[in-house]
Write an enzyme that holds these catalytic residues in place. Sequence first.
Site, PDB file in Angstrom:
ATOM      1  N   TYR A 105     -15.355   3.356  10.290  1.00 54.11           N
ATOM      2  CA  TYR A 105     -13.903   3.254  10.160  1.00 54.11           C
ATOM      3  C   TYR A 105     -13.196   3.620  11.480  1.00 54.11           C
ATOM      4  O   TYR A 105     -12.440   2.816  12.035  1.00 54.11           O
ATOM      5  CB  TYR A 105     -13.445   4.180   9.019  1.00 54.11           C
ATOM      6  CG  TYR A 105     -11.963   4.216   8.811  1.00 54.11           C
ATOM      7  CD1 TYR A 105     -11.219   3.041   8.740  1.00 54.11           C
ATOM      8  CD2 TYR A 105     -11.295   5.426   8.680  1.00 54.11           C
ATOM      9  CE1 TYR A 105      -9.853   3.082   8.528  1.00 54.11           C
ATOM     10  CE2 TYR A 105      -9.932   5.482   8.465  1.00 54.11           C
ATOM     11  CZ  TYR A 105      -9.209   4.311   8.400  1.00 54.11           C
ATOM     12  OH  TYR A 105      -7.868   4.357   8.202  1.00 54.11           O
TER      13      TYR A 105
ATOM     14  N   GLY B 230       0.830  -1.206   0.000  1.00 56.50           N
ATOM     15  CA  GLY B 230       0.000   0.000   0.000  1.00 56.50           C
ATOM     16  C   GLY B 230       0.859   1.249   0.000  1.00 56.50           C
ATOM     17  O   GLY B 230       2.094   1.179  -0.081  1.00 56.50           O
ATOM     18  N   PHE B 231       0.198   2.360   0.104  1.00 50.87           N
ATOM     19  CA  PHE B 231       0.902   3.641   0.031  1.00 50.87           C
ATOM     20  C   PHE B 231       1.913   3.789   1.189  1.00 50.87           C
ATOM     21  O   PHE B 231       3.125   3.869   0.963  1.00 50.87           O
ATOM     22  CB  PHE B 231      -0.149   4.765   0.006  1.00 50.87           C
ATOM     23  CG  PHE B 231       0.366   6.098   0.419  1.00 50.87           C
ATOM     24  CD1 PHE B 231       1.460   6.663  -0.219  1.00 50.87           C
ATOM     25  CD2 PHE B 231      -0.250   6.800   1.455  1.00 50.87           C
ATOM     26  CE1 PHE B 231       1.943   7.905   0.177  1.00 50.87           C
ATOM     27  CE2 PHE B 231       0.222   8.031   1.846  1.00 50.87           C
ATOM     28  CZ  PHE B 231       1.325   8.587   1.219  1.00 50.87           C
TER      29      PHE B 231
ATOM     30  N   THR C 144     -12.552  -6.377   7.799  1.00 50.71           N
ATOM     31  CA  THR C 144     -11.113  -6.323   7.538  1.00 50.71           C
ATOM     32  C   THR C 144     -10.370  -5.692   8.698  1.00 50.71           C
ATOM     33  O   THR C 144      -9.212  -6.023   8.952  1.00 50.71           O
ATOM     34  CB  THR C 144     -10.831  -5.478   6.269  1.00 50.71           C
ATOM     35  OG1 THR C 144     -11.732  -5.853   5.254  1.00 50.71           O
ATOM     36  CG2 THR C 144      -9.419  -5.655   5.783  1.00 50.71           C
TER      37      THR C 144
ATOM     38  N   ASP D 216       0.042  -8.728   1.467  1.00 51.33           N
ATOM     39  CA  ASP D 216      -0.909  -7.761   0.892  1.00 51.33           C
ATOM     40  C   ASP D 216      -1.842  -8.509  -0.046  1.00 51.33           C
ATOM     41  O   ASP D 216      -1.398  -9.387  -0.790  1.00 51.33           O
ATOM     42  CB  ASP D 216      -0.132  -6.665   0.135  1.00 51.33           C
ATOM     43  CG  ASP D 216      -0.940  -5.386  -0.005  1.00 51.33           C
ATOM     44  OD1 ASP D 216      -2.016  -5.440  -0.634  1.00 51.33           O
ATOM     45  OD2 ASP D 216      -0.511  -4.340   0.510  1.00 51.33           O
TER      46      ASP D 216
END
Length: 324
Positions: A150, A11-12, A96, A32
Site C-alpha cells: 500500500y 468514500g469516507f 487500483t 466511485d
Amino acid sequence: MTHCLVTGGAGFIGSHLTERLLAAGHAVTVLDDLSTGRALNLAGVQDNPRLHIRTGSITDPVLIAELVHQADAIYHLAAAVGVKLVADDPVRTIETNIYPTEALLRLAAQGGKRFFLASTSEVYGKNPLERWTEEDDLHLGATSRPRWAYGCSKAIDEFLALAYHRKYQLEVVVGRFFNVVGPRQVGHYGMVIPRFVDQALAGGPVVVYDDGEQVRCFAHVREVVEMIMRLMAAPAAVGRVFNIGSDQPVSIRQLAEEIIARTDPRVVLKFLPYGEAYGADFEDVRRRVPDLARLEQTLGVKPRMPLGEILDDIIRYKRQTAAN
Ligand code: UDP
C-alpha cells in the site's frame, strides 16, 4: 464556480470533501465504484443540482477521459485503502492505486487542470523517527510482507505526480493523510476507532492488538477537508507534498481507555497478538506522528481538534445510526 471531479467521492473522506466543495458553491462530479464507498454517504447532498454522481471505475479509460475533460480541478481520492483490505488483496491494491493515477495525471496535464493527490502516512513505512517531515526517508519493509504494498503504491503515485509537475508543469498538491477519522468511517477494513466504538457500544470487549503501546495521531475529517481546500487555493502549495493530520500522539491502549470511559466504563480490554489479527506475515508501525511545520507555514493553520472532541463526535454519530 469551479467544476471539481472527486474520485472516491462516495468514500469516507471523499464524501466529506464533496459536501464541503458543494457548500463552497462549486459543481462536483463524483466518480466511485462503490466498492468501499457507499451511496448513503452522499445522502445529505444527493438532491443538490450541482452534484453529479457517476458509478464507475477509475480503471475505465474512456470514462475518466470524459470526466477529466469536463472538470477544472481533480481531487483523486479513489484507492484501495485500509491495512486489512490491502493485506488481504495486494494485487487489487497495486492495480487500483498505480495505473489509474498515472492515467488521471496524464489527462490532467494535457488539459491544464489542478490536481490534488491523496496519499498516506503509510509511505513513511516504519521510519523510527519521533516525528516525520515530508523530506524524511521512506522505510518500507520487505516485499514478502503485503502491508508495504500500500505505502509503496502510494509512493509511486507521489513520484508520478511530482514528475508530471516538473515535466509538464501540472499544478499538483500531494497530501499525506495521517489516521483521518470521523462520522461515516467504517471498521470493516481495519480502522481502529470505528471498531473500538462499535465494540464498546456492543458491551465489549474492546480488542487491542499487540501490547497497545503503538502510537498514532487522529485527525477529524472535517479539519482534514479544510486543509485540502486551503492547499488547493494556495499557490505556494503547488508541486509540493504535505503531511495532513493531527500531531497529538496517543497510544492505542490509551485510545481504547478513552473510548471505554466515554461509552460504557464496564467494558473490558482484550489484547490480541498481531498474528491472530492480520495473519503471520503482518508487521505494524509502532509510532506514527507527523511534523506539521510545512502545512502550518504554508496555510497558517493546522488541525487542532482535541481527541476527546473527535471521539464524542464519532460516538454520537454511531449512537444515532444504530438508533435508526
Ligand atoms: N488496532 C487495534 N485493534 C483493531 C484495529 C486496529 O488495536 O481492532 C491497532 C492497529 O494494530 C494499529 C492501530 O490500531 O496499531 C491503528 O490501526 P488502523 O488500522 O486504524 O490504522 P493504521 O495506523 O494501522 O493505518
